[in-house]
Design a protein around this motif. Structure first.
Motif, short mmCIF file in Angstrom:
data_model
loop_
_atom_site.label_atom_id
_atom_site.label_comp_id
_atom_site.label_asym_id
_atom_site.label_seq_id
_atom_site.Cartn_x
_atom_site.Cartn_y
_atom_site.Cartn_z
N MET A 143 -10.95 -4.50 16.13
CA MET A 143 -12.27 -3.84 16.20
C MET A 143 -12.17 -2.48 16.89
N GLU A 144 -11.33 -2.38 17.92
CA GLU A 144 -11.18 -1.09 18.60
C GLU A 144 -10.60 -0.04 17.65
N ARG A 149 -10.58 -9.91 18.80
CA ARG A 149 -9.46 -10.37 19.62
C ARG A 149 -8.11 -9.99 19.00
N GLU A 152 -13.24 1.01 15.06
CA GLU A 152 -14.30 1.83 15.64
C GLU A 152 -13.81 3.23 16.05
N SER A 205 -12.81 -12.72 10.54
CA SER A 205 -14.20 -12.34 10.79
C SER A 205 -14.30 -11.28 11.88
N ILE A 206 -15.52 -10.82 12.14
CA ILE A 206 -15.73 -9.88 13.25
C ILE A 206 -15.26 -10.54 14.56
N GLN A 207 -15.54 -11.85 14.70
CA GLN A 207 -15.12 -12.56 15.91
C GLN A 207 -13.59 -12.50 16.05
N VAL A 208 -12.90 -12.76 14.96
CA VAL A 208 -11.42 -12.76 15.00
C VAL A 208 -10.93 -11.35 15.30
#
Ligand code: FAD
Ligand code: FES
Ligand code: FES
Lengths: 290, 158
Positions: A77-78, A107, A81, A101-104
């Motif tokens: 995600m970092e 991390r 973004e 997923s976004i959750q995965v």
């Protein structure tokens, strides 16, 4: 398993010391999205987990001498973004975006994706096409290794005991360059690649391709760098004839298996189709002003 | 001994707990802290029933170790309503009948709140992609998406 130890060192030096003191019974832990599942199923039983997320250098994304570098503990995600990174390497981001997923992705790391060495790992063909190097530090010092030389087979890497991937180094982005990664799955989200294809190319002012790299995932025991497919593009305007040759070379490079996700025959065919489509997207991105 | 003493905040409250290395944050929340709103569907990151936020990022708590929570801020479903006042998302889930058995609901609510914090005006397709990691075996998703869009509308004040 109940006496498994956990350490979260704040420096690379401390992490290396912990790993070398553990006689190969330790595991590096980044996002843990592969590791926790493997521990839970009993596939691995480490005595020590060395969490690398508290080492500041491993969490940085930076432009150095014109090229991007990012630490191995940077989460997906970092990276997604980070606007400047995503603009320079949209194809790497295509791959990273597909990791669960976004959750995965909150991390999971690219370092873990590479070091887990699944032949279907989605960021790996994209990084190989990008020409990324992994900087590895271990008891014997530091070395920079092309990403294609890290996974050697399912779950196996060329890392020696006690070594850590600390960062990924991308080449300086030349003008008129573009990259793309596509994967085939039977649905739109949350599945494992049946085939993945990454293409990265650079054009000259007249629109001729001067540099190209092509990589395929899930069609062999590890992601492949397919230089014959790249050679089909270099010197052309990436026209229909070149794209056909690229597709044929991509299919020819596969050494797939039959499994529940797809037959060998299907993978040969889809590798060509996806490589071609990825090249078309990379071409369009290379033509875009940025 | 590999027993860790961890201090963190959960829904703004300071908490302390002891855990072993292999215990997940999900196990700690449910078994040590008795916050059983967070559910376990699969234990392998596939279903999203265990979704919480960790320092503002949504994660599957079944894929986080309890010991990793040291010094972190965790938000769970228990922190969503203020006293007896339901959060607009919770209210809209009831109005739209966006749940049946309810196992997926806490995770979906936490995930939906995280979406609306980043994007107050998502399209239906953005809602579907954001919630792709949250499986529901009962509703067929349509009502969930409708409820999220309606809550977004209310939160924007129109
Ligand atoms: C629900 C779900 C869906 C998923 N979907 C996808 C998908 O679509 N595509 C895909 O490619 N993957 C997918 N994955 C797999 C996984 O999320 C990725 O492989 C992820 O990138 C792993 O990163 P991590 O940081 O979590 O690795 P970890 O679990 O922390 O580590 C993985 C392995 O790499 C080693 N390692 C990690 N970092 C380093 C380092 N810096 N140096 C040396 N060794 C290291 C660890 O010791 C371990 O063996 C999915 C996982 C889940 C749970
Ligand atoms: S229980 Fe964590 S994702 Fe299913
Ligand atoms: S309401 Fe039953 S799983 Fe979603």
């Amino acid at each position: 398993m109940s006496d498994m130890l956990y350490e979260a060192p704040g420096t690379l030096r401390a992490a290396l010391a912990l790993l070398s003191g553990a006689n190969g019974k330790a595991r590096v832990m980044a996002g843990g999205t592969d590791l926790l599942i493997q521990m839970r199923s009993g596939r691995i039983e480490p005595e020590l987990l060395v969490d690398i997320k508290h080492i500041p250098d491993l969490r940085a994304i930076a432009l150095k001498r014109g090229g991007f570098q990012f630490g191995s503990a940077v989460t997906c995600m970092e990276l997604i973004e980070h606007e400047a990174f995503a603009r320079a390497w949209p194809g790497v981001i295509d791959g990273v975006k597909l990791i669960g997923s976004i959750q995965v992705k909150g991390r999971a790391t690219v370092g873990g994706n590479v070091c887990n060495a699944s032949p279907a790992a989605d960021s790996v063909p994209a990084l190989i096409a990008a020409g990324a190097l992994a900087r590895i530090v271990g008891p014997d010092g530091k070395r920079d290794v092309p990403v294609e030389d890290i996974p050697t087979g399912p779950g196996k890497t060329s890392l020696a005991s006690g070594e850590i991937v600390v960062s990924f180094i991308l080449p300086k982005r030349l003008p008129r360059s573009g990259d793309a990664y596509l994967r085939f799955i039977p649905r739109t989200e949350m599945d494992i690649a049946v085939v993945g294809a990454g293409v990265n190319l650079t054009l000259d002012r007249r629109g001729f391709c001067t540099l190209a790299r092509v990589s395929l995932g899930a069609v062999a025991e590890r992601a492949l760098l397919v230089s014959e497919a790249a050679a089909a593009l270099v010197g052309t305007k990436v026209d229909d004839a070149a794209l056909r040759q690229l597709a044929a070379a991509a299919s020819a490079a596969c050494r797939p298996i039959d499994d529940k996700r797809g037959t060998k025959e299907f993978r040969f065919k889809v590798a060509g189709v996806l490589a071609r489509r990825a090249a078309e997207i990379a071409l369009q991105r290379a033509g875009r002003k940025n | 001994m590999a027993r860790h003493h961890v201090t963190a905040t959960v829904n703004g409250d300071a908490v302390e707990f002891l855990c072993e290395t292999h215990q997940t944050l999900l196990e700690v929340l449910r078994d040590e802290l008795r916050l059983t709103g967070t559910k376990e569907g699969c234990g392998t990151g596939d279903c999203g029933a265990c979704t919480v936020t960790l320092d503002g990022r949504m994660v599957c708590s079944c894929l986080v170790l309890g010991v990793e929570a040291e010094g972190k801020a965790i938000q769970t479903i228990e922190g969503m309503a203020v006293g007896r006042d339901l959060h607009p998302l919770q209210q809209k889930f009831l109005e739209h009948a966006a749940l049946q058995c309810g196992i997926c609901t806490p995770g979906i609510l936490v995930a939906a709140r995280s979406l609306l914090e980043r994007n107050p005006d998502p399209t239906a397709s953005e809602v579907r992609y954001w919630l792709a990691g949250n499986l529901c075996r009962c509703t067929g998703y349509h009502k969930i998406v409708e409820a999220v869009l309606d809550a977004a509308r209310e939160l924007r004040g129109n």
